[in-house]
Design an enzyme around this catalytic site. Structure first.
Site: not given
Length: 317
Positions: A58, A208-209
Site C-alpha cells: 500500500y 469499495r464504497g
C-alpha cells in the site's frame, strides 16, 4: 463491540477492524491528509477497534509508516496485521512476489516501517504461481519461529491449498474480499475456516464504497481515484450497482440504519469467525461503520439480501 478469537489460540479482537489501505493508497490519493489519517487511526483505537490491517504494497510502504506513527506508544492496545507477497510496478499493477527470500526481506522491512519488534498477524497477500505455496508459506513459518511474526494468514485459497499450507504451519486467518457484492469462496472456504477456527478477514466489506450508496455516477469519484479504472465503477455498471444499493437501503430502513451498516451486519451474521475490516478517512463514517455491530438482521432480512442480484462488472480481488 462483539469480539472473537483470532485463530485457535490467538488474541481477542473486535468483530470490526479498520482497513488502512484507503488512508494513503488508491482511493483519491491526492486528497490524502496524513495528519488526519493518523488521528483517525487513533480515534478508532479509542473507540475500541483493536485490529488494524495494512500491507507493505500500500503506497510503497507509506501506509505501514502511517500506522506505525499512529500506534506509537499504544502497541499493546492493537492487534497489528500487515502482509506481503505483492510488489508494485511503475504501471500501478501489483504482481505476486512469493519467493522465500523476498518474503523474508519483506517481513524485516515491515517491522522497520511499523517501528515494532513483531507483527501479530502476517498475511500472504497472493499466491505466486511461480513459487510452490509450501515454499512461500514455509519462509513465513520461519519468521514465526524467529519471533518476528505471531500468526500467519492465507490469501484467497481453495480448501486444497489451505490444507497444503496448514501441513507446514497453521493458519490463523484467511484474508479475502468478501461483501454482499463479492461472495466468492463462501460455499467451501467458510466451512473449512469454521471447522479449523480460522478467522475470515473480510476486506472491502462495503464493496469499495459501492455499498454505502454514496456513488451513483463515475464522476462522483475524484479524477485520480483508482476505482475509476474498475469495471464496477464504469458508467453503465455503477448505475446498475447503485440501484442494488437501494435494495439494501430498504432493509436498512427497517432498522433505522444505513446501507453500509446493513452490509457489515450481514457479514457479522455469517459467523463469529468473520471479521470485516472496513476502511474510511472520515470520523463520521468510522462511527457509522461501528454502528453496524448493533444491527441484528432477521431471517427475512437475510433472505432478502441473499437474493440480491449480482452487481455489474467484475471485482478486483
Amino acid at each position: 463491540m462483539r469480539t472473537t478469537t483470532m485463530g485457535r489460540d490467538g488474541p481477542v479482537v473486535g468483530r470490526l477492524g479498520l482497513g488502512a489501505m484507503g488512508l494513503s493508497y488508491r482511493y483519491a490519493p491526492g486528497l490524502m491528509d496524513r495528519t488526519k489519517a493518523v488521528s483517525l487511526v487513533q480515534e478508532a483505537v479509542d473507540l475500541g477497534v483493536n485490529l488494524l490491517e495494512t500491507a507493505d504494497a500500500y503506497a510503497d510502504g507509506e501506509n505501514e509508516r502511517l500506522i506505525g506513527e499512529a500506534i506509537r506508544g499504544r502497541r499493546d492496545e492493537v492487534v497489528l496485521c500487515t502482509g506481503g507477497g505483492l510488489l508494485g510496478n511503475p504501471d500501478g499493477v501489483l504482481r505476486p512476489a512469493g519467493g522465500p527470500q523476498a518474503l523474508r526481506d519483506a517481513v524485516d522491512e515491515s517491522l522497520r516501517r511499523l517501528h515494532v519488534d513483531h507483527i501479530d498477524l502476517y498475511l500472504l497477500r497472493r499466491i505466486d504461481p511461480a513459487v510452490p505455496l509450501t515454499e512461500s508459506w514455509g519462509a513465513l513459518a520461519e519468521q514465526v519461529w524467529a519471533g518476528k511474526i505471531r500468526m500467519l494468514g492465507l490469501p484467497v485459497v481453495t480448501v486444497e491449498q489451505a490444507r497444503e499450507a496448514e501441513a507446514v504451519h497453521e493458519a490463523a486467518a484467511i484474508g479475502a474480499e468478501v461483501s454482499l457484492f463479492t461472495r466468492c469462496g463462501l460455499d467451501d472456504v467458510v466451512p473449512y475456516a469454521v471447522e479449523r477456527r480460522i478467522a475470515l478477514l473480510a476486506g472491502a466489506p462495503l464493496g469499495r464504497g459501492l455499498l454505502t450508496g454514496a456513488y451513483s455516477r463515475t464522476e462522483d469519484l475524484a479524477p485520480d481515484d483508482w476505482r475509476r479504472t474498475q469495471p464496477r465503477f464504469a458508467p453503465r455498471a455503477i448505475r446498475h450497482n447503485f440501484a442494488l444499493t437501494q435494495a439494501v437501503a430498504q432493509v436498512a430502513a427497517r432498522h433505522e440504519a444505513t446501507p453500509a451498516q446493513v452490509a457489515l451486519a450481514w457479514l457479522l451474521r455469517l459467523g463469529d469467525h468473520v471479521v470485516p475490516v472496513p476502511g474510511t478517512r472520515a470520523s463520521y463514517h468510522l462511527a457509522e461503520n461501528l454502528g453496524g455491530d448493533r444491527i441484528r438482521l432477521t431471517e427475512q432480512d437475510m433472505t432478502d439480501l441473499e437474493f440480491l442480484p449480482y452487481p455489474a462488472g467484475s471485482a478486483e480481488v
